[in-house]
Design a protein around this motif. Structure first.
Motif, mmCIF file in Angstrom:
data_model
loop_
_atom_site.group_PDB
_atom_site.id
_atom_site.type_symbol
_atom_site.label_atom_id
_atom_site.label_comp_id
_atom_site.label_asym_id
_atom_site.label_seq_id
_atom_site.Cartn_x
_atom_site.Cartn_y
_atom_site.Cartn_z
ATOM 1 N N MET A 1 0.880 -1.177 -0.077
ATOM 2 C CA MET A 1 -0.006 -0.094 0.117
ATOM 3 C C MET A 1 1.095 1.355 -0.197
ATOM 4 S SD MET A 1 -2.739 1.436 2.730
ATOM 5 C CE MET A 1 -4.219 0.101 2.154
ATOM 6 N N ASN A 2 0.699 2.146 -0.886
ATOM 7 C CA ASN A 2 1.162 3.542 -0.979
ATOM 8 C C ASN A 2 0.927 4.138 0.264
ATOM 9 O OD1 ASN A 2 2.170 2.581 -3.492
ATOM 10 N ND2 ASN A 2 0.897 3.730 -4.554
ATOM 11 N N GLU A 3 1.734 4.992 0.666
ATOM 12 C CA GLU A 3 1.709 6.007 1.908
ATOM 13 C C GLU A 3 2.297 7.428 1.458
ATOM 14 O OE1 GLU A 3 1.627 3.419 5.981
ATOM 15 O OE2 GLU A 3 3.441 4.237 5.355
ATOM 16 N N TYR A 4 1.844 8.377 1.966
ATOM 17 C CA TYR A 4 2.478 9.497 1.393
ATOM 18 C C TYR A 4 2.547 10.550 2.819
ATOM 19 C CZ TYR A 4 0.323 7.884 -2.603
ATOM 20 O OH TYR A 4 -0.037 7.228 -3.589
ATOM 21 N N ASP A 5 3.636 11.452 2.579
ATOM 22 C CA ASP A 5 3.926 12.238 3.843
ATOM 23 C C ASP A 5 3.445 13.471 3.731
ATOM 24 O OD1 ASP A 5 5.543 10.239 4.986
ATOM 25 O OD2 ASP A 5 7.401 11.171 4.428
ATOM 26 N N LEU A 6 2.961 14.138 4.724
ATOM 27 C CA LEU A 6 2.184 15.699 4.502
ATOM 28 C C LEU A 6 3.002 16.615 5.202
ATOM 29 C CD1 LEU A 6 -0.094 17.679 3.988
ATOM 30 C CD2 LEU A 6 -0.949 16.743 6.301
ATOM 31 N N TYR A 7 3.483 17.689 4.222
ATOM 32 C CA TYR A 7 3.977 18.859 5.029
ATOM 33 C C TYR A 7 3.081 20.031 4.915
ATOM 34 C CZ TYR A 7 8.369 16.005 4.567
ATOM 35 O OH TYR A 7 9.309 15.283 4.708
ATOM 36 N N ARG A 20 5.540 11.285 -1.708
ATOM 37 C CA ARG A 20 5.870 9.761 -1.294
ATOM 38 C C ARG A 20 6.466 9.824 0.000
ATOM 39 N NH1 ARG A 20 7.107 9.930 -6.876
ATOM 40 N NH2 ARG A 20 5.291 9.112 -8.151
ATOM 41 N N THR A 21 6.145 8.825 0.785
ATOM 42 C CA THR A 21 6.839 8.580 2.120
ATOM 43 C C THR A 21 8.256 8.474 1.897
ATOM 44 O OG1 THR A 21 4.796 7.547 3.029
ATOM 45 C CG2 THR A 21 7.066 7.116 4.190
ATOM 46 N N GLY A 22 9.088 9.205 2.624
ATOM 47 C CA GLY A 22 10.646 9.246 2.611
ATOM 48 C C GLY A 22 11.131 10.021 1.581
ATOM 49 N N TRP A 34 8.116 24.388 5.591
ATOM 50 C CA TRP A 34 7.370 23.377 5.580
ATOM 51 C C TRP A 34 7.700 22.718 6.738
ATOM 52 C CZ3 TRP A 34 3.369 23.271 2.017
ATOM 53 C CH2 TRP A 34 3.305 24.156 1.024
ATOM 54 N N VAL A 35 6.883 21.986 7.471
ATOM 55 C CA VAL A 35 7.153 21.051 8.605
ATOM 56 C C VAL A 35 6.070 19.941 8.423
ATOM 57 C CG1 VAL A 35 7.448 22.753 10.112
ATOM 58 C CG2 VAL A 35 5.140 22.053 9.838
ATOM 59 N N PHE A 36 6.840 18.790 8.842
ATOM 60 C CA PHE A 36 6.413 17.377 8.739
ATOM 61 C C PHE A 36 5.125 17.324 9.559
ATOM 62 C CE2 PHE A 36 6.008 12.940 9.953
ATOM 63 C CZ PHE A 36 5.638 12.368 8.686
ATOM 64 N N ASP A 37 3.974 16.798 8.994
ATOM 65 C CA ASP A 37 2.637 16.542 9.774
ATOM 66 C C ASP A 37 2.234 14.964 9.947
ATOM 67 O OD1 ASP A 37 0.707 18.216 11.294
ATOM 68 O OD2 ASP A 37 -0.725 17.565 9.755
ATOM 69 N N GLY A 38 2.842 14.194 9.318
ATOM 70 C CA GLY A 38 2.348 12.956 9.499
ATOM 71 C C GLY A 38 2.357 11.989 8.225
ATOM 72 N N THR A 39 1.882 10.981 8.209
ATOM 73 C CA THR A 39 1.940 10.034 7.006
ATOM 74 C C THR A 39 0.470 9.408 7.007
ATOM 75 O OG1 THR A 39 4.372 9.502 7.513
ATOM 76 C CG2 THR A 39 2.980 7.900 5.942
ATOM 77 N N SER A 40 0.154 9.260 5.700
ATOM 78 C CA SER A 40 -1.391 8.746 5.474
ATOM 79 C C SER A 40 -1.151 7.623 4.457
ATOM 80 C CB SER A 40 -2.313 9.771 4.989
ATOM 81 O OG SER A 40 -2.511 10.926 6.169
ATOM 82 N N PRO A 41 -2.125 6.695 4.653
ATOM 83 C CA PRO A 41 -2.214 5.723 3.700
ATOM 84 C C PRO A 41 -3.006 6.277 2.209
ATOM 85 C CG PRO A 41 -3.630 5.171 5.214
ATOM 86 C CD PRO A 41 -3.004 6.339 5.778
ATOM 87 N N VAL A 49 -6.024 13.606 -5.079
ATOM 88 C CA VAL A 49 -4.646 13.869 -4.637
ATOM 89 C C VAL A 49 -3.535 12.860 -4.661
ATOM 90 C CG1 VAL A 49 -3.595 14.334 -2.257
ATOM 91 C CG2 VAL A 49 -5.781 15.708 -3.095
ATOM 92 N N ALA A 50 -4.024 11.602 -4.201
ATOM 93 C CA ALA A 50 -3.201 10.493 -4.621
ATOM 94 C C ALA A 50 -2.620 10.273 -5.851
ATOM 95 C CB ALA A 50 -3.780 9.218 -3.947
ATOM 96 N N ASP A 51 -3.421 10.583 -6.847
ATOM 97 C CA ASP A 51 -3.171 10.232 -8.284
ATOM 98 C C ASP A 51 -2.355 11.372 -8.441
ATOM 99 O OD1 ASP A 51 -4.979 8.094 -8.453
ATOM 100 O OD2 ASP A 51 -6.606 9.177 -9.520
ATOM 101 N N ALA A 52 -2.389 12.565 -8.365
ATOM 102 C CA ALA A 52 -1.448 13.655 -8.597
ATOM 103 C C ALA A 52 -0.114 13.370 -7.878
ATOM 104 C CB ALA A 52 -2.178 14.980 -7.966
ATOM 105 N N VAL A 53 -0.061 13.002 -6.643
ATOM 106 C CA VAL A 53 1.344 12.422 -6.263
ATOM 107 C C VAL A 53 1.879 11.336 -6.967
ATOM 108 C CG1 VAL A 53 2.564 11.502 -4.429
ATOM 109 C CG2 VAL A 53 0.732 13.050 -3.796
#
Length: 64
Positions: A1-7, A20-22, A34-41, A49-53
């Motif tokens: 499963m893909n995960e994404y980091d939010l800043y 993308r995570t990492g 920009w500050v890291f605010d977590g990771t989401s599946p 949003v996921a398709d754009a990433v």
């Protein structure tokens, strides 16, 4: 499963960017704004949003 980091932008806290995570934000002119605010599946994000990433490596999103 893909995960994404939010800043979140510290000057505009209603603006976020997903990557993308990492990946981090190495190409940004001002990564210190920009500050890291977590990771989401993938299934926790709007499909647009996921398709754009996946297509662009990042996606901006207005946050509530």
């Amino acid at each position: 499963m893909n995960e994404y980091d939010l800043y979140v932008n510290v000057k505009k806290p209603d603006l976020g960017i997903y990557v993308r995570t990492g990946t981090g934000l190495p190409d940004f002119a001002r990564p210190d704004e920009w500050v890291f605010d977590g990771t989401s599946p993938r299934d926790a994000l709007p499909p647009k949003v996921a398709d754009a990433v996946e297509a662009n490596g990042h996606a901006f999103r207005e946050l509530d």
